[in-house]
Design a protein around this motif. Structure first.
Motif, PDB file in Angstrom:
ATOM      1  N   ALA A 154       0.838  -1.202   0.000  1.00  0.00           N
ATOM      2  CA  ALA A 154       0.000   0.000   0.000  1.00  0.00           C
ATOM      3  C   ALA A 154       0.873   1.252   0.000  1.00  0.00           C
ATOM      4  CB  ALA A 154      -0.919  -0.011   1.219  1.00  0.00           C
ATOM      5  N   GLU A 155       1.952   1.224   0.768  1.00  0.00           N
ATOM      6  CA  GLU A 155       2.850   2.388   0.805  1.00  0.00           C
ATOM      7  C   GLU A 155       3.473   2.656  -0.561  1.00  0.00           C
ATOM      8  OE1 GLU A 155       5.485   3.170   4.306  1.00  0.00           O
ATOM      9  OE2 GLU A 155       4.971   1.086   4.794  1.00  0.00           O
ATOM     10  N   VAL A 156       4.071   1.630  -1.150  1.00  0.00           N
ATOM     11  CA  VAL A 156       4.842   1.885  -2.370  1.00  0.00           C
ATOM     12  C   VAL A 156       3.938   2.100  -3.579  1.00  0.00           C
ATOM     13  CG1 VAL A 156       6.908   0.746  -1.519  1.00  0.00           C
ATOM     14  CG2 VAL A 156       5.211  -0.603  -2.778  1.00  0.00           C
ATOM     15  N   LYS A 157       2.777   1.455  -3.622  1.00  0.00           N
ATOM     16  CA  LYS A 157       1.856   1.725  -4.728  1.00  0.00           C
ATOM     17  C   LYS A 157       1.318   3.150  -4.649  1.00  0.00           C
ATOM     18  CE  LYS A 157       0.319  -2.926  -5.989  1.00  0.00           C
ATOM     19  NZ  LYS A 157      -0.841  -3.829  -6.222  1.00  0.00           N
ATOM     20  N   SER A 158       1.091   3.633  -3.444  1.00  0.00           N
ATOM     21  CA  SER A 158       0.605   5.001  -3.287  1.00  0.00           C
ATOM     22  C   SER A 158       1.692   6.014  -3.620  1.00  0.00           C
ATOM     23  CB  SER A 158       0.089   5.218  -1.866  1.00  0.00           C
ATOM     24  OG  SER A 158      -0.987   4.353  -1.590  1.00  0.00           O
ATOM     25  N   LEU A 159       2.928   5.710  -3.210  1.00  0.00           N
ATOM     26  CA  LEU A 159       4.028   6.596  -3.562  1.00  0.00           C
ATOM     27  C   LEU A 159       4.236   6.615  -5.070  1.00  0.00           C
ATOM     28  CD1 LEU A 159       6.261   8.467  -2.567  1.00  0.00           C
ATOM     29  CD2 LEU A 159       7.731   6.451  -2.268  1.00  0.00           C
ATOM     30  N   ARG A 160       4.142   5.456  -5.689  1.00  0.00           N
ATOM     31  CA  ARG A 160       4.233   5.399  -7.157  1.00  0.00           C
ATOM     32  C   ARG A 160       3.102   6.198  -7.794  1.00  0.00           C
ATOM     33  NH1 ARG A 160       3.525  -0.345 -10.135  1.00  0.00           N
ATOM     34  NH2 ARG A 160       1.368   0.040  -9.509  1.00  0.00           N
ATOM     35  N   ILE A 202      -3.646   5.332 -11.445  1.00  0.00           N
ATOM     36  CA  ILE A 202      -3.424   6.030 -10.185  1.00  0.00           C
ATOM     37  C   ILE A 202      -4.606   5.823  -9.238  1.00  0.00           C
ATOM     38  CG2 ILE A 202      -3.290   8.340  -9.153  1.00  0.00           C
ATOM     39  CD1 ILE A 202      -1.677   9.182 -11.675  1.00  0.00           C
ATOM     40  N   VAL A 203      -5.810   6.033  -9.741  1.00  0.00           N
ATOM     41  CA  VAL A 203      -7.007   5.879  -8.904  1.00  0.00           C
ATOM     42  C   VAL A 203      -7.137   4.445  -8.410  1.00  0.00           C
ATOM     43  CG1 VAL A 203      -9.533   5.911  -8.932  1.00  0.00           C
ATOM     44  CG2 VAL A 203      -8.240   7.820  -9.926  1.00  0.00           C
ATOM     45  N   ASN A 204      -6.914   3.479  -9.295  1.00  0.00           N
ATOM     46  CA  ASN A 204      -7.028   2.073  -8.893  1.00  0.00           C
ATOM     47  C   ASN A 204      -6.009   1.716  -7.812  1.00  0.00           C
ATOM     48  OD1 ASN A 204      -9.099   1.695 -10.711  1.00  0.00           O
ATOM     49  ND2 ASN A 204      -7.815   0.785 -12.291  1.00  0.00           N
ATOM     50  N   ASP A 205      -4.765   2.179  -7.983  1.00  0.00           N
ATOM     51  CA  ASP A 205      -3.731   1.889  -6.987  1.00  0.00           C
ATOM     52  C   ASP A 205      -4.070   2.523  -5.645  1.00  0.00           C
ATOM     53  OD1 ASP A 205      -2.152   0.297  -8.562  1.00  0.00           O
ATOM     54  OD2 ASP A 205      -0.706   1.858  -9.095  1.00  0.00           O
ATOM     55  N   LEU A 206      -4.558   3.755  -5.673  1.00  0.00           N
ATOM     56  CA  LEU A 206      -4.894   4.425  -4.421  1.00  0.00           C
ATOM     57  C   LEU A 206      -6.075   3.759  -3.725  1.00  0.00           C
ATOM     58  CD1 LEU A 206      -4.495   8.147  -5.560  1.00  0.00           C
ATOM     59  CD2 LEU A 206      -2.964   6.880  -4.044  1.00  0.00           C
ATOM     60  N   ASN A 207      -7.082   3.405  -4.488  1.00  0.00           N
ATOM     61  CA  ASN A 207      -8.254   2.762  -3.884  1.00  0.00           C
ATOM     62  C   ASN A 207      -7.897   1.402  -3.287  1.00  0.00           C
ATOM     63  OD1 ASN A 207      -9.795   4.945  -4.605  1.00  0.00           O
ATOM     64  ND2 ASN A 207     -10.718   3.967  -6.397  1.00  0.00           N
ATOM     65  N   GLU A 208      -7.068   0.639  -3.995  1.00  0.00           N
ATOM     66  CA  GLU A 208      -6.630  -0.658  -3.465  1.00  0.00           C
ATOM     67  C   GLU A 208      -5.784  -0.458  -2.210  1.00  0.00           C
ATOM     68  OE1 GLU A 208      -3.161  -3.840  -4.571  1.00  0.00           O
ATOM     69  OE2 GLU A 208      -4.304  -3.004  -6.248  1.00  0.00           O
ATOM     70  N   SER A 209      -4.909   0.524  -2.245  1.00  0.00           N
ATOM     71  CA  SER A 209      -3.989   0.744  -1.122  1.00  0.00           C
ATOM     72  C   SER A 209      -4.703   1.269   0.112  1.00  0.00           C
ATOM     73  CB  SER A 209      -2.894   1.727  -1.544  1.00  0.00           C
ATOM     74  OG  SER A 209      -2.134   1.208  -2.613  1.00  0.00           O
ATOM     75  N   GLU A 210      -5.745   2.068  -0.089  1.00  0.00           N
ATOM     76  CA  GLU A 210      -6.459   2.635   1.047  1.00  0.00           C
ATOM     77  C   GLU A 210      -6.949   1.552   2.007  1.00  0.00           C
ATOM     78  OE1 GLU A 210     -10.252   5.612   1.984  1.00  0.00           O
ATOM     79  OE2 GLU A 210      -9.998   4.719   0.000  1.00  0.00           O
ATOM     80  N   ALA A 211      -7.366   0.432   1.453  1.00  0.00           N
ATOM     81  CA  ALA A 211      -7.918  -0.637   2.294  1.00  0.00           C
ATOM     82  C   ALA A 211      -6.860  -1.282   3.181  1.00  0.00           C
ATOM     83  CB  ALA A 211      -8.565  -1.698   1.404  1.00  0.00           C
ATOM     84  N   ASN A 212      -5.580  -1.190   2.777  1.00  0.00           N
ATOM     85  CA  ASN A 212      -4.518  -1.894   3.500  1.00  0.00           C
ATOM     86  C   ASN A 212      -3.556  -0.982   4.241  1.00  0.00           C
ATOM     87  OD1 ASN A 212      -5.242  -4.593   2.592  1.00  0.00           O
ATOM     88  ND2 ASN A 212      -4.527  -3.958   0.570  1.00  0.00           N
ATOM     89  N   ALA A 213      -3.644   0.312   4.013  1.00  0.00           N
ATOM     90  CA  ALA A 213      -2.674   1.236   4.606  1.00  0.00           C
ATOM     91  C   ALA A 213      -2.924   1.423   6.090  1.00  0.00           C
ATOM     92  CB  ALA A 213      -2.731   2.584   3.887  1.00  0.00           C
ATOM     93  N   LEU A 214      -1.850   1.712   6.808  1.00  0.00           N
ATOM     94  CA  LEU A 214      -1.942   1.999   8.235  1.00  0.00           C
ATOM     95  C   LEU A 214      -2.413   3.432   8.462  1.00  0.00           C
ATOM     96  CD1 LEU A 214       1.394   0.384   9.486  1.00  0.00           C
ATOM     97  CD2 LEU A 214      -0.917  -0.509   9.812  1.00  0.00           C
ATOM     98  N   THR A 215      -3.054   3.674   9.593  1.00  0.00           N
ATOM     99  CA  THR A 215      -3.394   5.034   9.989  1.00  0.00           C
ATOM    100  C   THR A 215      -2.288   5.655  10.828  1.00  0.00           C
ATOM    101  OG1 THR A 215      -4.577   4.231  11.938  1.00  0.00           O
ATOM    102  CG2 THR A 215      -5.870   4.575   9.927  1.00  0.00           C
ATOM    103  N   THR A 216      -1.430   4.820  11.413  1.00  0.00           N
ATOM    104  CA  THR A 216      -0.304   5.321  12.194  1.00  0.00           C
ATOM    105  C   THR A 216       0.770   4.251  12.291  1.00  0.00           C
ATOM    106  OG1 THR A 216       0.412   6.257  14.321  1.00  0.00           O
ATOM    107  CG2 THR A 216      -1.341   4.593  14.379  1.00  0.00           C
ATOM    108  N   TYR A 217       2.020   4.716  12.395  1.00  0.00           N
ATOM    109  CA  TYR A 217       3.155   3.821  12.643  1.00  0.00           C
ATOM    110  C   TYR A 217       3.586   3.884  14.093  1.00  0.00           C
ATOM    111  CZ  TYR A 217       3.320   3.733   7.578  1.00  0.00           C
ATOM    112  OH  TYR A 217       2.987   3.578   6.246  1.00  0.00           O
TER     113      TYR A 217
END
Length: 506
Positions: A154-160, A202-217
């Motif tokens: 999720a991190e790297v797809k969103s950064l990409r 871009i939209v597809n990667d962000l939508n997929e990543s949103e479901a798996n990304a952390l809210t905090t480290y």
């Protein structure tokens, strides 16, 4: 003394990635990493995966590659130039080049170094390397879980996605490379992909990543320096506004707002140092985390005697204005914050308040990608275009109240006047995000809306930013919509016959 961000963890991979950044194969997109760094043998443990993910972020800070003859520059420098050179808030200083003058005069040629995209594609390649290789670690390290893998992806797809969003706004149609280049055998010659298809990815990667990304480290600097769910929401809002999808933009903004995790820093005497000099404040959503020993690139750009850029007179006179009766009554974002009125120094990245210049070699102010004020003004933009002008005006007033904006810059559009409210938002964004690499993208986004119904925004821009004897030529060029995007650098065309040049530059 500044905090060593991420307690040293974030930058521990920097030497590795900076080494990568100086390697060049002089081939398509300058993507070949050092042998052995991303080979299959490296990807054995979850620690290897994390190291490479952190390496993707370190690439955002990397100095320019050397020895490739491409005029390569650091990523942050390119983002500043792309967001400001064609806009109206900077003027060229004694250290500026003829290439930069050509860009400001709407006369960019295909050999201009400002058209180099190599620093962006390097970061994309590091992200692709993780995407391609990290899944295989599940079979090699039994302690590496699918959940952890999904979070890293999720991190790297969103950064990409963020990197491709910059490319689409600068060049429009660009090669869409979704797999890593790790050797000469992997080099590909790709055609440019239509902007609408890149945006779909871009939209597809962000939508997929949103479901798996952390809210905090669990650590503030990491929360501000790595992609979180809220970073993804901020990118989504920005992308949706570019695509004129106002309802989805509004939804993305509300996700950040309703989280309750962010707020505006109070506009008191500590505002500048808290928000800019120290960074990672409660207002921050995503920042490039410069820290010793890695300086930001702004000393030679903004503060040296041979600086390349100053603030234009338009900024102090019109963007912020002044109170002639009571000079101490001032917009806190103006003199001593975004710039110094006395000499036009762009201050945001090179100073501490009260007005003290940073010593050379200690330029660690972050690059600000998204902060909470951006979320609020993106929401206002969506509301205005959804015919909720009163809500948009309330948001503008919130931003202005925090900043002690002067009555001279207040506007009173009818809430039902979409163009009037939008103009007010555009003007307020200039005040709020001065020199943060957003101005050209804002101007173009507003101008191209509704099939370029507001082309006048770009034509008016010319009168403020282009040399007087070049203005008629620049206006004529801007009437060709292809001119709103930079050309693909000629060296890329020469190395990849599948690439087709933007027709304006043929």
């Amino acid at each position: 003394m500044r905090i060593n961000i991420l307690n040293g963890r974030f930058l521990k991979m920097a030497p590795l990635v900076l080494l990568l950044g100086t390697s060049s194969c002089k081939k398509w997109l300058d993507l070949k990493p050092q042998d052995g760094i991303v080979s299959t043998a490296f990807w054995n443990t979850k620690e290897d995966v994390k190291a490479e993910v952190i390496g993707c972020y370190s690439s955002l800070l990397a100095p320019p590659a050397t020895g490739n003859g491409s005029g390569d520059r650091s990523l942050t420098e390119m983002l500043f130039m792309w967001g400001e050179l064609r806009a109206d808030m900077i003027q060229l200083g004694p250290g500026a080049s003829s290439n930069e003058l050509d860009v400001t005069n709407v006369n960019t040629q295909t050999d201009n170094f400002v058209t180099s995209w190599s620093s962006v594609y390097r970061t994309i390649n590091y992200c692709n390397t993780v995407i391609d290789n990290a899944p295989g670690v599940l079979q090699r390290d039994p302690t590496f879980t699918q959940t952890a893998l999904n979070q890293y992806l999720a991190e790297v797809k969103s950064l990409r996605a963020l990197m491709y969003f910059y490319l689409v706004r600068v060049f429009r149609d660009v090669p869409l490379k979704l797999h890593a280049t790790s050797s000469d055998q992997d080099l590909q010659q790709l055609p440019a992909t239509a902007a609408k298809d890149v945006l779909t990815q871009i939209v597809n990667d962000l939508n997929e990543s949103e479901a798996n990304a952390l809210t905090t480290y669990g650590d503030v600097p990491e929360d501000k320096g790595r992609i979180t769910k809220y970073t993804i929401n901020a990118i989504q809002a920005d992308v949706y506004l570019w695509m004129d999808d106002y309802q989805d933009a509004l939804t993305a903004c509300n996700k950040v707002i309703n989280s309750g995790k962010f707020g505006l820093i109070a506009g008191n005497g500590n505002w500048f140092n808290t928000l800019y000099y120290l960074g990672n404040s409660n207002e921050s959503i995503f920042e490039f985390q410069f820290a010793a020993p890695v300086n930001n690139p702004f000393y030679l750009m903004l503060d040296a005697t041979t600086r390349r850029y100053n603030a234009s007179a338009y900024v102090s006179l019109d963007v912020y204005s002044s109170d002639d009766v009571n000079p101490l009554n001032a917009d806190i974002r103006g003199d001593g914050a975004s710039l110094l009125y006395a000499d036009g120094t762009i201050w945001k990245y090179v100073g501490i308040n009260p007005s003290t210049a940073l010593p050379q070699g200690s330029y660690y102010t972050h690059w600000f990608v998204y902060r909470y004020a951006d979320i609020l003004l993106m929401k206002a933009e969506a509301e205005a275009n959804l015919n909720n002008g009163a809500d948009a005006l309330n948001i503008i007033n919130t931003i202005r109240t925090r900043a002690n904006a002067l009555p001279a810059t207040a506007e009173t559009p009818d809430p039902t006047d979409v163009n009037g409210v939008s103009d007010y938002i555009l003007d307020e964004r200039a005040r709020e995000f001065a020199f943060e690499g957003k101005r050209w993208f804002d101007l173009l986004r507003f101008a191209k809306r509704n099939n370029y119904a507001r082309l006048d925004i770009l034509l008016d821009l010319v009168t403020r930013s282009v040399e007087s004897d070049r203005q008629q030529s620049a206006m004529a060029k801007y009437k060709d919509y292809d001119s709103h995007y930079l050309p693909i650098n000629g060296s890329e065309i020469a190395n990849d016959p599948n690439l087709k040049q933007n027709p304006f530059y043929n």
